[in-house]
Design a protein around this motif. Structure first.
Motif, PDB file in Angstrom:
ATOM      1  N   ASP A 129      32.328  45.923  37.712  1.00 15.11           N
ATOM      2  CA  ASP A 129      33.254  45.726  38.818  1.00 15.11           C
ATOM      3  C   ASP A 129      32.719  44.593  39.670  1.00 15.11           C
ATOM      4  O   ASP A 129      31.578  44.138  39.474  1.00 15.11           O
ATOM      5  N   ASN A 146      36.262  44.341  35.416  1.00 14.08           N
ATOM      6  CA  ASN A 146      36.523  45.602  34.723  1.00 14.08           C
ATOM      7  C   ASN A 146      36.513  45.386  33.215  1.00 14.08           C
ATOM      8  O   ASN A 146      35.997  46.226  32.457  1.00 14.08           O
ATOM      9  N   ARG A 188      38.571  41.092  40.096  1.00 17.45           N
ATOM     10  CA  ARG A 188      38.182  42.479  39.847  1.00 17.45           C
ATOM     11  C   ARG A 188      38.622  42.930  38.460  1.00 17.45           C
ATOM     12  O   ARG A 188      37.864  43.598  37.750  1.00 17.45           O
ATOM     13  N   THR A 189      39.843  42.572  38.070  1.00 17.62           N
ATOM     14  CA  THR A 189      40.324  42.921  36.736  1.00 17.62           C
ATOM     15  C   THR A 189      39.432  42.310  35.658  1.00 17.62           C
ATOM     16  O   THR A 189      39.108  42.959  34.652  1.00 17.62           O
TER      17      THR A 189
END
Length: 319
Positions: free
Chosen positions: A224, A219, A215-216
């Motif tokens: 996402d 981002n 997820r990071t």
């Protein structure tokens, strides 16, 4: 905000005063509403887009009574029968397996021509072929014909109520909306008609990581972990996964849950799913994450979020 406003534009195209759907005729026995698009002849895909913009679909025929009602509307519209009128049937995805635009099978049969002998014409049209008897024919999807849009019963009242919530206008014309969707699709991206956004998808196949790390990484890419809100969106994403190469055997989506409750990162519930048979395990009460697997035909698996996989990012882009 852009997505909400785009949806309001769709509602504005449907309702001029909030009393009725412009140009639509209601079948009182089913509540379905229909409209013959006779202003312009369009290709099948363009006619489908036109109907979608109005909150409708290219018409499906579910019963003999519905066929009689639609046939009557076509006759009353006074369009040229020899020009043809599109319905929502197609076998483009699987030859001779005719389905409607929602992927449900075509069960009722009103074919005048034997379609099993024609594997090059993949879209359904109403035609008379020089006679007064209307029936179904297969046509080239690039032909330009009139069309019938359909709003399923019950949806019309819901759209009326939504229209009453706001009269806001953002100045987006039908032509601009349609051009944006066509441009988005032409690049292989996905245009979400419910949000008005164009999305691209990216498999981060440099390293297997946990769900949180994936997820990071997404981002950082400006998006996402991917949420999947419809069958149409999943068809696009699964196609990307199928073309991703032998090294990609599993990916993370942006869904988490357990104990029968699953949701996406934006807080919305998982309403569309493509779980592998037997999944998710109903006995699980810990937090698990959604990870489609190549060995399962890219069906969804529920996996420990601390396992490692590639991340699948969903990134909004300008069409």
């Amino acid at each position: 905000m852009r997505g909400i406003l785009s949806f309001i534009v769709v509602l504005g195209a449907l309702f001029d005063t909030g009393h009725c759907a412009t140009g639509y005729t209601v079948d009182p026995t089913t509540g379905n509403s229909y409209k013959v698009l006779k202003d312009l002849r369009r290709t099948w895909n363009y006619a489908k887009l036109k109907c979608e913009f109005e909150g409708a679909e290219l018409a499906s025929i579910r019963t003999s009574q519905e066929w009689e009602f639609v046939k009557g509307l076509i006759q009353l519209s006074r369009v040229s029968y020899s020009s043809g009128v599109w319905l929502g049937g197609t076998d483009e995805r699987s030859e001779l397996s005719w389905v409607w635009t929602d992927k449900s099978p075509v069960i009722w049969n009103y074919w005048i021509k034997d379609v099993t002998k024609d594997t090059t014409r993949n879209c359904m049209t109403v035609w008379s072929a020089g006679t007064w008897k209307l029936g179904w024919y297969s046509s080239y999807c690039t032909d330009k014909r009139y069309a019938v849009c359909k709003i399923p019963g019950g949806l019309l009242d819901e759209l009326k109520n939504l229209k009453k919530l706001s009269e806001l206008s953002i100045g987006m014309t039908l032509e601009e909306y349609e051009a944006e969707k066509i441009q988005c699709s032409a690049k292989g991206d996905f245009f979400d008609i419910n949000t008005g956004y164009c999305y691209k998808y990216k498999v981060l196949n440099n390293k297997y990581v946990t769900w949180d790390v994936a997820r990071t990484q997404c981002n950082t890419e400006g998006g996402d972990l991917a949420s999947i809100k419809s069958r149409q969106e999943w068809d696009v994403v699964k196609g990307i996964l199928q073309r991703s190469g032998g090294g990609v055997v599993s990916v993370w989506l942006g869904g988490r849950g357990g104990d029968g409750t699953w949701g996406w990162l934006d807080g919305s519930p998982v309403t569309f799913s493509d779980w592998n048979p037997g999944r998710p395990y109903s006995s699980k009460t810990d937090l698990y994450c959604i990870g489609p697997s190549k060995s399962k035909g890219w069906r969804w698996m529920d996996a420990d979020c601390e396992e490692i996989s590639y991340g699948l990012c969903k990134i909004p882009v300008e069409a």
